[in-house]
Write a protein that holds these residues in place. Structure first.
Motif, short mmCIF file in Angstrom:
data_model
loop_
_atom_site.label_atom_id
_atom_site.label_comp_id
_atom_site.label_asym_id
_atom_site.label_seq_id
_atom_site.Cartn_x
_atom_site.Cartn_y
_atom_site.Cartn_z
N GLN A 1 0.86 -1.17 0.00
CA GLN A 1 0.00 0.00 0.00
C GLN A 1 0.91 1.24 0.00
O GLN A 1 1.80 1.38 0.84
N GLU B 1 -8.79 2.44 -7.53
CA GLU B 1 -7.73 1.93 -6.65
C GLU B 1 -7.12 3.04 -5.79
O GLU B 1 -6.18 2.79 -5.05
N GLN C 1 -7.68 6.07 -2.93
CA GLN C 1 -8.52 6.68 -1.90
C GLN C 1 -7.98 8.08 -1.59
O GLN C 1 -6.84 8.22 -1.17
N ALA D 1 -8.46 11.29 0.77
CA ALA D 1 -9.08 11.61 2.06
C ALA D 1 -10.08 12.75 1.92
O ALA D 1 -9.87 13.70 1.15
N LYS D 2 -11.18 12.63 2.66
CA LYS D 2 -12.17 13.71 2.69
C LYS D 2 -11.53 14.97 3.27
O LYS D 2 -10.72 14.91 4.18
N GLN E 1 -7.58 15.44 -7.06
CA GLN E 1 -7.74 14.38 -8.05
C GLN E 1 -7.08 14.76 -9.37
O GLN E 1 -6.39 13.95 -9.99
N ARG F 1 -3.31 5.49 -1.15
CA ARG F 1 -4.09 6.42 -0.32
C ARG F 1 -3.44 7.79 -0.37
O ARG F 1 -2.22 7.91 -0.27
N GLU G 1 -3.56 11.24 1.64
CA GLU G 1 -4.06 11.77 2.92
C GLU G 1 -3.73 13.24 3.09
O GLU G 1 -2.83 13.77 2.46
#
Length: 361
Positions: free
Chosen positions: A260, A297, A299, A301-302, A309, A359, A361
């Motif tokens: 990851q 694939e 993620q 983070a909010k 993006q 991910r 973040e």
């Protein structure tokens, strides 16, 4: 980072000389076939491939170049890269394309030894001196890298295309693949992101002179830290961030190693003004194609900006090296980048155990 009129450094079209970028449907590494489509093509074409034992790196992990063992102390690194204009200045187009092509050799830990030129030009639309300037730009980059352009191939083409076949040498023990990242590693990025967004703004005449100079400087800086980084035992994996964006190339690293990858977005270096340009809608079509191929694939983070993006999927022409290294090697990695003139290099994340993915973040 916007301008109401073209930068004085940006050539303007005339009745007899069109803008280079107007002759192509895409530019730079934004021309790449979308990663999902490319994967299907490679899967259907590789079933009966001949794979000799000397082939150390092939297409199995979408690495940056092929590597073929010659003997116990030498392996040949071979790659090719070419694309349509990302800028209108023919000389700078040649420089950018050549720098980008050589990057894949550096990303494998190799040192370039020779190149061949790939030249496809609309002969009836571009004056010969313009085509000559493109070729001269490529030659000057190869001269800076200490290698000759020893040949090549030319064709008459509908769109202008320039690039190189690049070859280099590396010790077999120092080959650095994109698939050897280890859980616990730290990620370092050598160049700031945003070239694709700059190029989109340039096409719309929304990039000012300072932004144009920054774009040229970023895309013509040879990734010379590569072979020096490969000498460090703590450097486990290297790739260069190009047409698939930071997310796409980080995912290739994650998939290849079965790990990851985690990116700390606040630490990612960005080109000046690029966030505002993205907010103003200066985004390439390739960014959307990239996200459609691998967004499931990733993620994000909010709470992160909506432009995140677009920036993680932004195609980077001649982008920076992405390095996965042991924590104790970070200081040495950053020192090499600094010594080679990459002052923007930064720690941007880490590698964790777990199902492959990314991910932010």
């Amino acid at each position: 980072m916007t301008a109401s009129s073209p930068s004085p450094n940006i050539p303007v079209a005339t009745p007899t000389l069109p803008r280079l970028t107007s002759l192509s449907h895409g530019g730079g590494c934004g021309c790449k076939i979308a990663p999902g489509v490319l994967s299907e093509i490679l899967q259907s074409s590789g079933a009966n491939a001949v794979i000799p034992p000397e082939l150390m790196v092939g297409i199995e992990t979408a690495d940056d170049a092929a590597v073929y063992r010659l003997n116990d102390s030498q392996a040949l690194v071979a790659t090719t890269d070419f694309f349509m204009p990302i800028v209108d200045d023919p000389y700078e187009f040649g420089r950018i394309a050549a720098t980008n092509a050589l990057s894949d050799v550096y990303a494998m830990g190799g040192k370039p030894i020779m190149a061949l030129a790939l030249v496809a030009m609309p002969i009836n639309q571009l004056p010969l001196d313009v085509i000559g300037a493109i070729v001269r730009g490529g030659q000057d980059v190869c001269r800076a890298a200490g290698i000759p352009i020893a040949g090549g191939h030319t064709i008459d083409s509908v769109e202008p295309i320039y690039g190189l076949v690049a070859m280099g040498l590396v010790h077999p023990d120092r080959v650095r693949r994109n698939a050897e990242a280890k859980a616990g590693d730290v990620l370092v990025l050598g160049k700031p992101l945003g070239v694709g967004i700059y190029s989109a703004a340039l096409k719309k005449l929304k990039l000012d002179d300072a932004g144009y100079r920054e774009m040229i400087a970023n895309t013509t800086r040879l990734n010379t830290p590569g072979p020096l980084l490969a000498e460090l035992p703590g450097v486990h994996a290297i790739t260069d961030v190009t047409g698939f964006g930071l997310a796409g190339h980080a995912l290739e690293m994650a998939r290849g190693a079965g790990v990851q990858v985690v990116v700390d977005w606040a630490k990612v270096p960005l080109l000046p003004g690029v966030v505002q340009l993205a907010e103003d809608g200066n985004v390439t079509g390739a960014s959307g194609r990239n996200w459609a191929a691998y967004g499931a694939e990733v993620q994000i983070a909010k709470g992160l900006p909506a432009t995140t993006q677009n920036l993680v999927s932004d195609p980077q022409t001649s982008g920076g090296l992405l390095v996965s290294c042991a924590p104790e090697s970070v200081a040495d990695v950053l020192a090499i980048f600094e010594r080679e003139g990459f002052g923007s290099a930064a720690v941007i994340g880490r590698v964790e155990a777990g199902a492959s993915g990314l991910r932010v973040e």
